[in-house]
Design a protein around this motif. Structure first.
Motif, PDB file in Angstrom:
ATOM      1  N   LEU A  99       3.089  -1.505  -5.171  1.00  0.00           N
ATOM      2  CA  LEU A  99       3.974  -2.799  -5.062  1.00  0.00           C
ATOM      3  C   LEU A  99       3.380  -3.301  -3.491  1.00  0.00           C
ATOM      4  O   LEU A  99       3.245  -2.703  -2.353  1.00  0.00           O
ATOM      5  N   PRO A 100       3.178  -4.560  -3.554  1.00  0.00           N
ATOM      6  CA  PRO A 100       2.666  -5.346  -2.288  1.00  0.00           C
ATOM      7  C   PRO A 100       3.696  -5.544  -1.154  1.00  0.00           C
ATOM      8  O   PRO A 100       3.294  -5.528  -0.178  1.00  0.00           O
TER       9      PRO A 100
ATOM     10  N   HIS B  99       3.819  10.674   0.625  1.00  0.00           N
ATOM     11  CA  HIS B  99       4.259  10.107   2.007  1.00  0.00           C
ATOM     12  C   HIS B  99       3.190   9.433   2.587  1.00  0.00           C
ATOM     13  O   HIS B  99       1.894   9.225   2.331  1.00  0.00           O
ATOM     14  N   PRO B 100       3.445   7.907   3.126  1.00  0.00           N
ATOM     15  CA  PRO B 100       2.509   7.028   3.657  1.00  0.00           C
ATOM     16  C   PRO B 100       1.258   7.794   4.478  1.00  0.00           C
ATOM     17  O   PRO B 100       0.042   7.205   4.385  1.00  0.00           O
TER      18      PRO B 100
ATOM     19  N   PRO C 242      -5.061   1.887   5.374  1.00  0.00           N
ATOM     20  CA  PRO C 242      -4.028   1.396   6.073  1.00  0.00           C
ATOM     21  C   PRO C 242      -2.632   2.339   5.956  1.00  0.00           C
ATOM     22  O   PRO C 242      -2.648   2.884   4.917  1.00  0.00           O
ATOM     23  N   TYR C 243      -2.013   2.250   6.964  1.00  0.00           N
ATOM     24  CA  TYR C 243      -0.611   3.086   7.125  1.00  0.00           C
ATOM     25  C   TYR C 243       0.301   2.034   6.815  1.00  0.00           C
ATOM     26  O   TYR C 243       1.372   2.408   5.800  1.00  0.00           O
ATOM     27  N   PHE C 244       0.207   0.921   7.578  1.00  0.00           N
ATOM     28  CA  PHE C 244       1.293  -0.055   7.427  1.00  0.00           C
ATOM     29  C   PHE C 244       0.803  -1.094   6.425  1.00  0.00           C
ATOM     30  O   PHE C 244      -0.294  -1.189   5.979  1.00  0.00           O
TER      31      PHE C 244
ATOM     32  N   TRP D 254      -1.190  -0.715  -2.273  1.00  0.00           N
ATOM     33  CA  TRP D 254      -0.764  -1.001  -1.140  1.00  0.00           C
ATOM     34  C   TRP D 254       0.092  -0.046  -0.467  1.00  0.00           C
ATOM     35  O   TRP D 254       0.827   0.830  -1.165  1.00  0.00           O
ATOM     36  N   ASN D 255      -0.114   0.449   0.677  1.00  0.00           N
ATOM     37  CA  ASN D 255       0.692   1.432   1.611  1.00  0.00           C
ATOM     38  C   ASN D 255       1.824   0.621   2.340  1.00  0.00           C
ATOM     39  O   ASN D 255       1.754  -0.447   2.503  1.00  0.00           O
TER      40      ASN D 255
END
Length: 284
Positions: A143-144, A169-170, A188-190, A219-220
């Motif tokens: 999900l974006p 976990h991200p 990316p984490y964010f 997405w993350n």
């Protein structure tokens, strides 16, 4: 092809991910990792994913429940066996929904399954009608926009209703598993506006078959972004637990199988959270 103006999921991403999960569904239905036949043969069996959180779930008997992004329904069926009723499963992939319906039918459980973009769930399900919104592992990464997802959850929940989610976990999603010297961040984490694009002909279960639709977009979302989105939608966080295991070999060659179908890092498992369980309640 028609855009869905109320969904932040881009049409191109929706189509490639739907095709990718339509291709995964028959492979997962036939893989020993999902243990579909065992679930059919044993009416007391529940999936390892749901079993891991059984005590955290508590008594869900008679709770009006929706399982968002339910895939082929093994966890959905498990929730039914723990007493959730009435129960609905929702997923973007029509092939996954067809497999989930067949599984529930063969297992003798009355579960409704709906094919839909998760962001459009309040348009195909009754808003404010669920005591429990459940989301299993490996869902949010498709999900974006996590804030829009949180709005979907809040819209579906009845006052006093609960969100229950276990997710990768991200920090795990940000690790580049192809790097063999140490754990290295490669993604990316964010949350970012553009997806990470993958082209892979394999999936995460035991199977000799290859995917026919190989492209996927994901997405993350940082843990703070997820919690912040839920708080902004008026939910109250009631539990958050980070775990040192995840139910698949997320970093191949550097993990070992432990109890309950979970995988943990062989070396220094204390250095990386692999999954988390989160609960939140809609107040008022």
């Amino acid at each position: 092809m028609t855009d869905h103006p109320r969904s932040p999921l881009p049409e191109a991403s929706r189509e490639v991910n739907r095709a990718n999960w339509d291709a995964r569904a028959p492979l997962h239905l036939g893989s020993p990792d999902y243990a579909v036949q065992a679930l059919i043969d044993d009416p007391t069996r529940i999936s390892d994913v749901v079993a891991y959180d059984r005590e955290r779930l508590g008594d869900i008997t008679g709770l009006r429940t929706v399982h968002l992004q339910c895939h082929i329904g093994t966890d959905t069926l498990s929730l039914a066996r723990l007493g959730a009723a009435p129960l609905t499963g929702l997923d973007l992939s029509p092939a996954s929904i067809a497999g989930a319906r067949e599984l529930a039918s063969r297992a003798g459980n009355d579960i409704e399954f709906v094919a839909s973009d998760v962001y459009l769930a309040p348009e195909v399900l009754e808003p404010g009608s669920f005591d429990l919104v459940y989301t299993g592992i490996g869902a949010l990464c498709w999900l974006p926009d996590v804030r829009a997802w949180a709005h979907t959850v809040a819209t579906l929940l009845a006052p006093g209703g609960r969100l229950f989610i276990r997710e990768g976990h991200p920090m795990l999603w940000a690790i580049d598993e192809s790097k063999t010297e140490g754990l290295q961040l490669g993604f990316p984490y964010f949350e970012q506006p553009e997806p990470t694009v993958w082209d892979e002909d394999s999936t995460y279960v035991q199977t000799e078959e290859k995917l026919t639709a190989t492209i996927s977009h994901d997405w993350n979302h940082g843990l703070g972004e997820i919690i912040g989105a839920l708080l902004a939608e008026g939910l109250t966080l009631t539990a958050l637990e980070e775990h040192r295991s995840v139910p698949w070999e997320a970093i191949p060659g550097r993990m070992h199988l432990i109890d309950g179908g979970e995988w943990a890092l062989i070396e220094h498992p204390e250095r990386l959270p692999l999954s988390y369980t989160l609960q939140a309640v809609k107040v008022g």
